[in-house]
Design a protein around this motif. Structure first.
Motif, PDB file in Angstrom:
ATOM      1  N   ALA A  22       0.684  -1.332   0.032  1.00  0.00           N
ATOM      2  CA  ALA A  22      -0.067   0.101  -0.033  1.00  0.00           C
ATOM      3  C   ALA A  22       0.940   1.204   0.034  1.00  0.00           C
ATOM      4  N   VAL A  23       0.578   2.228  -0.780  1.00  0.00           N
ATOM      5  CA  VAL A  23       1.153   3.570  -0.802  1.00  0.00           C
ATOM      6  C   VAL A  23       1.449   4.400   0.532  1.00  0.00           C
ATOM      7  N   ALA A  24       0.126   4.134   1.218  1.00  0.00           N
ATOM      8  CA  ALA A  24       0.071   4.577   2.564  1.00  0.00           C
ATOM      9  C   ALA A  24       1.215   4.162   3.447  1.00  0.00           C
ATOM     10  N   ASP A  25       1.612   2.807   3.338  1.00  0.00           N
ATOM     11  CA  ASP A  25       2.513   2.270   4.121  1.00  0.00           C
ATOM     12  C   ASP A  25       4.004   3.006   3.798  1.00  0.00           C
ATOM     13  N   VAL A  26       4.144   2.958   2.496  1.00  0.00           N
ATOM     14  CA  VAL A  26       5.520   3.643   2.047  1.00  0.00           C
ATOM     15  C   VAL A  26       5.509   5.073   2.589  1.00  0.00           C
ATOM     16  N   LEU A  27       4.768   5.796   2.351  1.00  0.00           N
ATOM     17  CA  LEU A  27       4.737   7.027   2.914  1.00  0.00           C
ATOM     18  C   LEU A  27       5.072   7.169   4.438  1.00  0.00           C
ATOM     19  N   LYS A  28       4.407   6.286   5.219  1.00  0.00           N
ATOM     20  CA  LYS A  28       4.462   6.249   6.422  1.00  0.00           C
ATOM     21  C   LYS A  28       5.972   5.633   7.103  1.00  0.00           C
ATOM     22  N   ARG A  29       6.349   4.994   6.288  1.00  0.00           N
ATOM     23  CA  ARG A  29       7.804   4.386   6.589  1.00  0.00           C
ATOM     24  C   ARG A  29       8.832   5.585   6.281  1.00  0.00           C
ATOM     25  N   ALA A  30       8.777   6.223   5.048  1.00  0.00           N
ATOM     26  CA  ALA A  30       9.459   7.512   4.837  1.00  0.00           C
ATOM     27  C   ALA A  30       9.224   8.626   6.029  1.00  0.00           C
ATOM     28  N   ASP A  31       8.220   8.688   6.478  1.00  0.00           N
ATOM     29  CA  ASP A  31       7.843   9.625   7.398  1.00  0.00           C
ATOM     30  C   ASP A  31       8.523   9.315   8.637  1.00  0.00           C
ATOM     31  N   THR A  32       8.712   8.020   8.983  1.00  0.00           N
ATOM     32  CA  THR A  32       9.325   7.396  10.240  1.00  0.00           C
ATOM     33  C   THR A  32      10.931   7.972  10.021  1.00  0.00           C
TER      34      THR A  32
END
Length: 457
Positions: A429-439
């Motif tokens: 999921a794209v949202a998971d990728v964004l969350k990982r980058a935000d972390t």
């Protein structure tokens, strides 16, 4: 093709005759017996084309046409004057008033229907552009109607295609009084010339030697770069059948020889005005689309575009088995820049930051303003190692040279923190990728800022 035709005539017999002709071709016909009634119906957008008589008691057709063409609500409606008046002076007076055509009674059914169909196609295209351009008005862009009304239709660029020297020399001399005119006497080169010249009008003789002028018109309509350029055809009087065929394939207007100087100039002005109006509508549509997906301050794509486009890029990467890198960038201590130097300085920093971002990435990479001082860069076909090198180069580009603010009177140091990750799992999921980058970005800030932190899946 259906359209609503407004027939304006104070003689009931004339109205019934035109109504019968048009209804037989499945047009929807409405009528008005005077100019005042016609203007009211047109303002309510109840018609697509107006067939207008000239001799009416309360207000003649010339005045009705002038009012229609100077009203922003009605100027785009095609007007055809249908009258018993047949002198060149009357015809030119009608064209000068803004009429799209001037037909003399008795008008043959074939000519009338061909002209109505041609103008119907034009009106439908214009209506579609006008509807799309409504968004442009909602976001504050200027409507083109008033500039179109004020446009005299002069100063256009015209390509004249004619291989008879006596003919093109006379026509070019007439047109040169108001326009820039190029002559192409070789029909086989005309299409290439038209495509390269950014012309406002093509004037094509249908009496070319050893070449079919109608085929040239058809080719101009099928070529992307000339598709929207109006075409004015010129033919001998005995070639009326070919002219009607020309209207079917996209010719906008025509003249019969011998050419009246005033009529030629009037018809050229009409076509050039219409070209400029529709071009303005297209520009408004394009600009409104760009504004909907672009951040006004930085010129980068906005979050809305990123969220929709990122999903497509992720799907393509998964399907092709290619890596996809994503980084979130945050300008360090941006609030203090606004507090210490003012929001104008903050805007200067954001604009310059966007410039440096563009210089540091490839054309296929997607750079977006995510919100405030946060930005996202998506890099197709890029693994974590290469993306890390790009991120570090970008970090050095920002920190290595102070940012000019307040029109260059001050320079301030700026740094950024970057969180980096990649799409590794197929279908993630794209949202998971964004969350990982935000972390990863949070870690970069926590560890002291002005650094790049990578986080693998």
């Amino acid at each position: 093709m259906s359209a609503r035709i407004l027939v304006v005539d104070d003689v009931p017999a004339n109205v019934k005759l035109l109504e019968a002709r048009l209804s037989a071709e499945y047009f929807d016909v409405m009528t008005a017996s005077n100019g005042t009634e016609a203007l009211a119906l047109a303002r309510r957008a109840e018609c697509d084309i107006i067939l207008l008589d000239v001799m009416m008691p309360d207000m003649d057709g010339f005045e009705v046409c002038r009012r229609l063409k100077t009203d922003p609500a009605t100027h785009h409606i095609p007007v055809v004057m249908v009258t018993a008046l047949d002198s060149p002076a009357d015809r030119n007076r009608g064209l000068e008033a803004g009429a799209d055509d001037f037909l003399t009674k008795p008008v043959s059914d074939v000519v009338l229907i061909a002209r109505v169909r041609s103008l119907t196609r034009l009106k439908m295209m214009t209506d579609e552009l006008r509807m799309r351009a409504i968004t442009s008005l909602e976001i504050g862009m200027q409507a083109p109607e008033r500039s179109a009304i004020a446009d005299a239709g002069k100063g256009g660029r015209i390509l004249l295609v004619d291989d008879r020297q006596s003919s093109y020399e006379r026509l070019a001399t007439i047109l040169a009084a108001e326009h820039t005119v190029d002559v192409e006497s070789n029909p086989t080169e005309a299409l290439f010339h038209a495509a390269e010249g950014n012309y406002d009008l093509l004037i094509v003789s249908l009496d070319l030697h050893n070449f079919d002028g109608l085929r040239l018109c058809s080719q101009a309509r099928s070529l992307e770069r000339t598709r929207h350029v109006p075409i004015l055809a010129i033919a001998e009087a005995e070639n009326a059948t070919r002219l009607l065929r020309g209207l079917e394939i996209g010719v906008n207007d025509y003249l019969l020889r011998p050419i009246d100087k005033t009529e030629l100039l009037a018809r050229a002005r009409t076509q050039i005005r219409r070209r400029r109006y529709t071009d303005h509508l297209r520009d408004n549509v394009q600009n409104s689309i760009e504004m909907a997906i672009t951040d006004a301050l930085t010129g980068l794509h906005n979050r809305r575009y990123m969220e929709s486009h990122l999903a497509t890029l992720a799907e393509q990467a998964s399907t092709r088995g290619k890596p996809l890198a994503l980084m979130i960038l945050d300008i360090d201590y941006f609030k203090s820049i606004n507090d210490n130097y003012g929001h104008d300085a903050g805007d200067d920093v954001l604009r310059e930051f966007a410039v440096r971002v563009r210089k540091s990435i490839r054309g296929i990479d997607l750079a977006c303003r995510y919100g405030g001082e946060e930005f996202v860069i998506v890099m197709p076909e890029t693994d974590l190692h290469v993306a890390g090198m790009v991120a570090e180069r970008l970090r050095r580009s920002i920190a290595g040279e102070p940012f000019a603010v307040h029109k260059g009177t001050k320079r301030i140091e700026v740094t950024i923190s970057i969180g980096l990750t990649t799409l590794e799992q197929k279908g993630e999921a794209v949202a998971d990728v964004l969350k990982r980058a935000d972390t990863a970005l949070y870690r970069a800030k926590h560890d002291g800022r002005n650094r790049v932190v990578s986080q693998a899946a």
